[in-house]
Design an enzyme around this catalytic site. Structure first.
Site, PDB file in Angstrom:
ATOM      1  N   GLU A 346      -4.265  -3.122  94.908  1.00 21.42           N
ATOM      2  CA  GLU A 346      -5.463  -2.535  95.516  1.00 21.42           C
ATOM      3  C   GLU A 346      -5.849  -3.103  96.880  1.00 21.42           C
ATOM      4  O   GLU A 346      -6.966  -3.603  97.050  1.00 21.42           O
ATOM      5  CB  GLU A 346      -6.659  -2.655  94.546  1.00 21.42           C
ATOM      6  CG  GLU A 346      -6.474  -1.833  93.289  1.00 21.42           C
ATOM      7  CD  GLU A 346      -7.725  -1.767  92.411  1.00 21.42           C
ATOM      8  OE1 GLU A 346      -8.732  -2.439  92.710  1.00 21.42           O
ATOM      9  OE2 GLU A 346      -7.694  -1.009  91.413  1.00 21.42           O
ATOM     10  N   GLU A 449      -3.479   1.325  86.219  1.00 21.63           N
ATOM     11  CA  GLU A 449      -4.727   0.951  85.552  1.00 21.63           C
ATOM     12  C   GLU A 449      -5.480   2.213  85.157  1.00 21.63           C
ATOM     13  O   GLU A 449      -5.649   3.114  85.974  1.00 21.63           O
ATOM     14  CB  GLU A 449      -5.629   0.094  86.471  1.00 21.63           C
ATOM     15  CG  GLU A 449      -5.070  -1.272  86.792  1.00 21.63           C
ATOM     16  CD  GLU A 449      -6.021  -2.132  87.639  1.00 21.63           C
ATOM     17  OE1 GLU A 449      -7.227  -1.807  87.698  1.00 21.63           O
ATOM     18  OE2 GLU A 449      -5.530  -3.105  88.236  1.00 21.63           O
TER      19      GLU A 449
END
Ligand SMILES: *[C@@H]1O[C@H](CO)[C@@H](O)[C@H](O)[C@H]1NC(C)=O
Length: 507
Positions: A346, A449
């Site tokens: 991320e 995720e």
């Protein structure tokens, strides 16, 4: 005359080369099982919301690194503010607290801090040693150490002791000085009394280790690593219908046993164990670099100190991260469970530029290939970026995977959705996003995720079950597979173990 390559030797070379192509080709065709994995989040990288008790014994555990304070003068009702956001004097003339009125802590201990203003300068005293200024760009050398003294443990009223031993007072709107004895009443007539509100806090690895202090951090973190995930959990994973795990790690683990302060040594030992336990059960391991030096997103889960995002802004952060990737890849390359490496989790736009990321991804890919020709290389998309922007970077790479994270949370669009609308969003929006990204000869796709949690209040078990099932079906279309966030969490729906054991998720 005998040529330098005798026939048999030439054939050996050809044979080895052919085997290399075949074995390399094996990972590149689509003939492998998709990953159905769970993240081992909150283990080797602390996230306080997943296990708040780690922070319980920290003194003044509301005043951790990065805590954002606003200080309102009790006499004038105005906020302290760094004029121009920093690089000038401190004033006390603002009616509303916003960015220039926010002060971030760099903790030395439970009561002593360096204090950072909006533009990253640190609080100190002027050359006369009286007036409060924010000039220093350097925490250790030229910035002052301030003490925050609460009226009582749970009071928001504070006094601030300056490096000269006297207390800060808001004498007038333009004059904030450190020349009060600070011995008056805690009322609204003493200009050294401030009402402190904390507007943002971080509970990551930096905060827990620095908050606990070296000795206790070492003991408490080792105990956490030892107990939070154990070998039995790998049995559970293997018998639940999962075939692997994604393990978030921080850059400091590559510097074991003596990582820089405040990080503590010992985490590498548990990562080694995880690889061993996975190997015994034929589980696949996706190593995920969750925290890069300087922080790639400013969130606690990348171990930011105060919300700053500094990764990629200097060449050194990129080079250090490449050394981290090389360390992990070479260490585990020979373990048959070593399946993939996520180069960085991320990264966030615009702080992490596409060009810095492209440079890092290209160099990181080469380093992984050097040690592990068959491992998949996972490229995370940028938060607040266009997922498709990563595709050109991946051109010419083999065995690469694009990682997206799908949460029906953290955005206002989800706050008013009911359960059915959430489920429809997965079926329609997420599935078309995934389809658009999944091409026959481009990189593979991975939902690295996701979670069966949402903003819906009071949803039934059946709602949750349908939601989890829909996500499994849709994310099962990702060509590499998916990973649930996470195995363990005090919040039940975020714990895949709890969700499976309680019949919410069926595999
Ligand atoms: C301090 O500020 C908070 C909200 O910002 C307010 O609720 C509280 O009453 C204030 N305390 C005092 C003693 O004025």
């Amino acid at each position: 005359m005998i040529s330098p390559y005798s026939n048999s030797r030439l054939w050996r070379v050809v044979l080895v080369f052919a085997m290399f192509i075949i074995s390399n080709g094996r990972t590149l065709n689509s003939n492998y099982p998709k990953i159905r994995a769970v993240n081992l989040g909150g283990w080797l990288v602390t996230e306080g919301w997943m296990k708040p008790s780690l922070f319980d014994t920290i003194p003044n555990n509301d005043l951790l690194d990065g805590a954002a304070l606003q200080l309102k003068s009790m006499t004038s009702g105005k906020y302290l503010s760094a004029e121009h956001g920093g690089g000038s004097i401190i004033v006390a003339n603002r009616t509303f607290g916003k960015s220039w009125e926010t002060f971030k802590l760099w903790r030395i201990n439970g009561t002593s801090f360096h204090i950072r203003v909006f533009n990253k300068r640190f609080l100190g005293l002027d050359s006369n040693g009286v007036r409060l200024v924010a000039y220093s760009t350097d925490s250790e050398l030229t910035s002052g150490i301030f003490e925050i003294i609460k009226k009582s443990t749970n009071s928001s009223l504070v006094r601030i002791k300056a490096p000269n031993g006297l207390f800060v007072q808001a004498k007038s709107e333009e004059l904030v000085t450190a020349d009060s004895k600070g011995d008056g009443q805690w009322g609204d007539t003493d200009p050294s009394v401030f009402n402190m509100s904390i507007t943002e806090v971080f509970h990551g690895e930096y905060q827990v280790t620095n908050g606990l202090g070296a000795l206790r951090a070492s003991k408490i973190m080792k105990n956490h690593w030892k107990k939070f995930i154990v070998e039995k959990d790998f049995d559970f994973i293997a018998t639940s219908g999962l075939n692997g795990m994604r393990i978030p790690v921080g850059w400091w683990t590559a510097r074991d046993p003596t990582p820089p302060k405040p990080y503590v040594g010992g985490s590498l030992h548990y990562l080694d164990k995880a690889f061993m336990w996975a190997k015994k059960r034929n589980l696949k391991v996706i190593l995920d670099l969750h925290c890069a030096p300087g922080s790639q997103n400013g969130y606690e889960h990348s171990s930011t100190r105060d919300g700053s995002l500094e990764w990629g802004q200097t060449e050194e952060t990129i080079q250090e991260t490449l050394r981290v990737i090389e360390f992990f890849t070479s260490r585990y390359a020979k373990n048959p469970s070593f399946y993939a490496v996520g180069l960085i989790n991320e990264p966030r736009a615009p702080g992490v530029t596409l060009s810095a990321l492209a440079k890092y991804y290209k160099a990181g890919y080469k380093i992984v290939r050097k040690h592990a020709p068959n491992a998949f290389v996972i490229l995370s998309t940028r938060l607040d970026g266009d997922p498709k922007e990563i595709f050109p970077i991946a051109t010419g790479m083999k065995g690469v995977v694009i990682d997206v994270h799908y949460y029906n949370q953290f955005s206002p669009i989800f706050s008013s959705m009911n359960s059915q609308q959430n489920i429809d969003f997965i079926k329609t929006n997420r599935s078309s996003e995934l389809q658009a990204m999944t091409t026959s000869n481009g990189p593979l796709t991975f939902v690295g995720e996701w979670v069966a949690e949402w903003e819906v209040k009071g949803a039934s078990k059946e709602d949750y079950m349908r939601y989890a099932k829909t996500q499994q079906e849709v994310f099962g279309l990702a060509s590499f597979g998916w990973a649930y966030w996470s195995l363990k969490n005090v919040n039940n729906h975020w714990s895949m173990e709890w969700m499976i054991k309680n019949g919410y998720i069926k595999l």
